[in-house]
Write a protein that holds these residues in place. Sequence first.
Motif, PDB file in Angstrom:
ATOM      1  N   HIS A  32       0.701  -1.162  -0.143  1.00 50.91           N
ATOM      2  CA  HIS A  32       0.006   0.010  -0.129  1.00 50.91           C
ATOM      3  C   HIS A  32       0.868   1.266   0.035  1.00 50.91           C
ATOM      4  O   HIS A  32       2.011   1.088   0.445  1.00 50.91           O
ATOM      5  CB  HIS A  32      -1.087  -0.079   1.391  1.00 50.91           C
ATOM      6  N   PRO A  33       0.191   2.371  -0.642  1.00 53.89           N
ATOM      7  CA  PRO A  33       1.199   3.576  -0.722  1.00 53.89           C
ATOM      8  C   PRO A  33       1.718   4.232   0.743  1.00 53.89           C
ATOM      9  O   PRO A  33       2.937   4.577   0.480  1.00 53.89           O
ATOM     10  CB  PRO A  33       0.392   4.635  -1.470  1.00 53.89           C
ATOM     11  N   VAL A  47     -11.700   0.582  -5.820  1.00 55.76           N
ATOM     12  CA  VAL A  47     -10.771  -0.342  -5.668  1.00 55.76           C
ATOM     13  C   VAL A  47     -11.748  -1.295  -4.710  1.00 55.76           C
ATOM     14  O   VAL A  47     -11.865  -1.444  -3.426  1.00 55.76           O
ATOM     15  CB  VAL A  47      -9.691   0.075  -4.890  1.00 55.76           C
ATOM     16  N   ALA A  48     -12.274  -2.532  -5.353  1.00 57.24           N
ATOM     17  CA  ALA A  48     -13.431  -3.257  -4.796  1.00 57.24           C
ATOM     18  C   ALA A  48     -12.860  -4.729  -5.517  1.00 57.24           C
ATOM     19  O   ALA A  48     -13.620  -5.006  -6.447  1.00 57.24           O
ATOM     20  CB  ALA A  48     -14.668  -2.910  -5.098  1.00 57.24           C
ATOM     21  N   HIS A  49     -12.153  -5.432  -4.721  1.00 55.28           N
ATOM     22  CA  HIS A  49     -11.750  -6.927  -5.309  1.00 55.28           C
ATOM     23  C   HIS A  49     -12.667  -7.694  -5.508  1.00 55.28           C
ATOM     24  O   HIS A  49     -13.488  -7.779  -4.721  1.00 55.28           O
ATOM     25  CB  HIS A  49     -10.595  -7.377  -4.524  1.00 55.28           C
ATOM     26  N   ASP A  50     -12.723  -8.328  -6.642  1.00 59.81           N
ATOM     27  CA  ASP A  50     -11.675  -8.282  -7.806  1.00 59.81           C
ATOM     28  C   ASP A  50     -12.240  -7.736  -9.023  1.00 59.81           C
ATOM     29  O   ASP A  50     -11.364  -7.417  -9.813  1.00 59.81           O
ATOM     30  CB  ASP A  50     -11.176  -9.827  -8.219  1.00 59.81           C
ATOM     31  N   SER A  51     -13.535  -7.701  -9.060  1.00 63.52           N
ATOM     32  CA  SER A  51     -14.214  -6.899 -10.168  1.00 63.52           C
ATOM     33  C   SER A  51     -14.101  -5.355 -10.183  1.00 63.52           C
ATOM     34  O   SER A  51     -14.170  -4.797 -11.323  1.00 63.52           O
ATOM     35  CB  SER A  51     -15.738  -7.431 -10.368  1.00 63.52           C
ATOM     36  N   HIS A  52     -13.962  -4.784  -8.988  1.00 65.71           N
ATOM     37  CA  HIS A  52     -13.672  -3.285  -9.016  1.00 65.71           C
ATOM     38  C   HIS A  52     -14.762  -2.480  -9.476  1.00 65.71           C
ATOM     39  O   HIS A  52     -14.695  -1.569  -9.987  1.00 65.71           O
ATOM     40  CB  HIS A  52     -12.240  -2.909  -9.507  1.00 65.71           C
ATOM     41  N   ASN A  53     -16.129  -2.983  -8.799  1.00 68.25           N
ATOM     42  CA  ASN A  53     -17.211  -2.096  -9.075  1.00 68.25           C
ATOM     43  C   ASN A  53     -17.006  -0.975  -7.702  1.00 68.25           C
ATOM     44  O   ASN A  53     -16.268  -1.089  -7.091  1.00 68.25           O
ATOM     45  CB  ASN A  53     -18.632  -3.112  -9.055  1.00 68.25           C
ATOM     46  N   PRO A 101     -10.090   1.865   6.769  1.00 65.53           N
ATOM     47  CA  PRO A 101     -11.515   1.288   6.554  1.00 65.53           C
ATOM     48  C   PRO A 101     -11.931   1.225   5.019  1.00 65.53           C
ATOM     49  O   PRO A 101     -12.594   0.305   4.364  1.00 65.53           O
ATOM     50  CB  PRO A 101     -12.476   2.483   7.029  1.00 65.53           C
ATOM     51  N   PHE A 102     -10.991   1.992   4.260  1.00 67.31           N
ATOM     52  CA  PHE A 102     -11.197   1.931   2.598  1.00 67.31           C
ATOM     53  C   PHE A 102     -10.600   0.431   2.208  1.00 67.31           C
ATOM     54  O   PHE A 102     -11.206  -0.142   1.389  1.00 67.31           O
ATOM     55  CB  PHE A 102     -10.183   3.109   1.939  1.00 67.31           C
ATOM     56  N   MET A 103      -9.624  -0.098   2.946  1.00 71.98           N
ATOM     57  CA  MET A 103      -9.094  -1.363   2.490  1.00 71.98           C
ATOM     58  C   MET A 103      -9.977  -2.471   2.968  1.00 71.98           C
ATOM     59  O   MET A 103     -10.300  -3.468   2.263  1.00 71.98           O
ATOM     60  CB  MET A 103      -7.439  -1.802   3.110  1.00 71.98           C
ATOM     61  N   ALA A 104     -10.372  -2.318   4.206  1.00 69.77           N
ATOM     62  CA  ALA A 104     -11.571  -2.894   4.733  1.00 69.77           C
ATOM     63  C   ALA A 104     -12.807  -3.185   3.745  1.00 69.77           C
ATOM     64  O   ALA A 104     -13.318  -4.204   3.406  1.00 69.77           O
ATOM     65  CB  ALA A 104     -12.091  -2.838   6.052  1.00 69.77           C
ATOM     66  N   LEU A 105     -13.149  -2.053   3.173  1.00 69.87           N
ATOM     67  CA  LEU A 105     -14.318  -2.040   2.366  1.00 69.87           C
ATOM     68  C   LEU A 105     -14.084  -2.608   1.040  1.00 69.87           C
ATOM     69  O   LEU A 105     -14.711  -3.366   0.475  1.00 69.87           O
ATOM     70  CB  LEU A 105     -14.598  -0.405   2.159  1.00 69.87           C
TER      71      LEU A 105
END
Length: 579
Positions: free
Chosen positions: A273-274, A459-465, A539-543
């Motif tokens: 992560h950055p 950024v929503a794995h894996d389809s990234h909707n 929280p963004f990674m968890a989401l």
Amino acid sequence: MKWDTQSLARFIEAAQGKRPVDLCLRGCQLVNVLSGQIEKVDLAVQDGLIAGWGRYPAQRTIEADGMYVCPGFIDGHIHIESTLLSPSQFCAAVLPCGTTAVVADPHEIANVLGREGILFFLSATEQLPLDFYFNLPSCVPATPLETSGAHLSGSDLYSLLPHPRLLGLAEMMNFPGVLAGIPQVLDKLVLFQEGVVDGHSPQLDGLALNAYIGTGIASDHECTTLLEAREKLSKGMTIMLREGSQSRDLATLMPVVDDRSWPHCMLVSDDCHPDDLLRRGHMNHIVNRAMGLGMDPIRALTLATWTPAHHFGLRRRGALAPGYRADFSLSPSLAPWNPLRVFKNGTEVAQDGKLTLDPASWQAPRLPASPMKLKRMAEEAIFVPRQDGMLRVIQVREGTLLTGKTLAAPATSTDGVTADVDRDLLKLVVYNRYLPDQRPSVAFVQGIGLKKGAIATTVAHDSHNLIAVGTSDAAIVTVAEAVRKNGGGMAVGSEHGDVEVLPLPIAGLMSDKPLIAVVQKLESLKAKARAWGSPLDNPFMALSFLALPVIPELKLTDLGLVDVSSFSLVPLFESADNS
């Protein structure tokens, strides 16, 4: 480099000391990953290659004053997209860390853009002072329980070959499909049987593991126990010891590396992560972590240089020996490794943690459009009517991708089923961003912890909707709309319109800004989410992982609520009739 007769003759003369070499490092301590020794030498460079060591006349000399020199680091498994950086900005970030090559899996951008995403990565990395190699993504889409932006068959992938920087097939995540003999999965293994095929088989063992490895799959980065790593190693797999931002397995797996097994082990990041990249570094951090856990320093450096080069067949890389690429870094100490000076093809590219090159001069292709077929958001689209029964609720857990599932009584009003902040019962929404006019899917989640507003990301794995969670329908729609208008990104805000956005214009996954700018904006978003009640570190990674239907227990995709244990869609409400 490719020699012609004249340049080869020049190299031969220089290597014999019959003409001055381009560069000589006087008095350095060479970490020889081939012999496992430290040798005090004068190291000579000619035409971007190591000419050798000995007494050399040189056009330019550097007094190393006893500094250690080791080969450039090679990350054998990484997803560039996880850094949120464009390829050029990623290059600018990791070169000062001593990284000179990576083997990347463009799985994320391929799920959004398909072949166009892979071709963009190849074009964007063509002239950068970092060697980018790629394995082609094996699972696009990842599952049939979600809608991605592309579908890549084995023939689609094979059509990209031959290419000198495409090595083979990336992590075969669909190990159930392999074991079930699904033709579309086997096609990819057949087409890439002469190349490198990476694995992804968490907790697979016994006869099933035999079958999986027997197809030609040669590595695994998903080991989480020593027993698992030892079985896979004994059956011929190269073990990638992962120490990334999300999954950190190095401490557990360290004992698998011994005097016999080390040639079949390597250090990798997988996801970086950055903010971790800025604060901790890249492969230098992983090497130093291994040393800190007790690994011999030379061996730790070898597992980040020679063994990945050998595994992937990267000729003339991974060591400092005659004819090898002059990719190296200098450190005042062996342990920890502190890359104060970094060289690529014999040219200094970084010093004291700063680039000596100007990234603005690196030509980049035009950015591909980020798919966003969504129209303006509306609250009525995420309305949940009251029904009999209990809500199936996703439970978020800090520090793991695993989620729990529980039942809760719905909070209802004249507006239907709503979020209940007092019970940390928030509404979760996934919008399909690839197909127009598809109604979003809705569920409820505990553990995000917001007391106010909403957060959203593409950024929503894996389809990234586009996925969003919030305390009210109005807040969710306001924040999701801000992400939509930007073509993708991350955002936090409330129904009152005070929305802060990190735009991710490259496929909705990556920024075109430098690392420090991305980190500053990301940390500002996370700080606001925490100020509004979220207890999560990120929280963004968890989401982003709440839409991943291959990790138990309950997830939400654009197609609906997924019970991962049964690998099936289930209703939002559980009643006596559908329990």
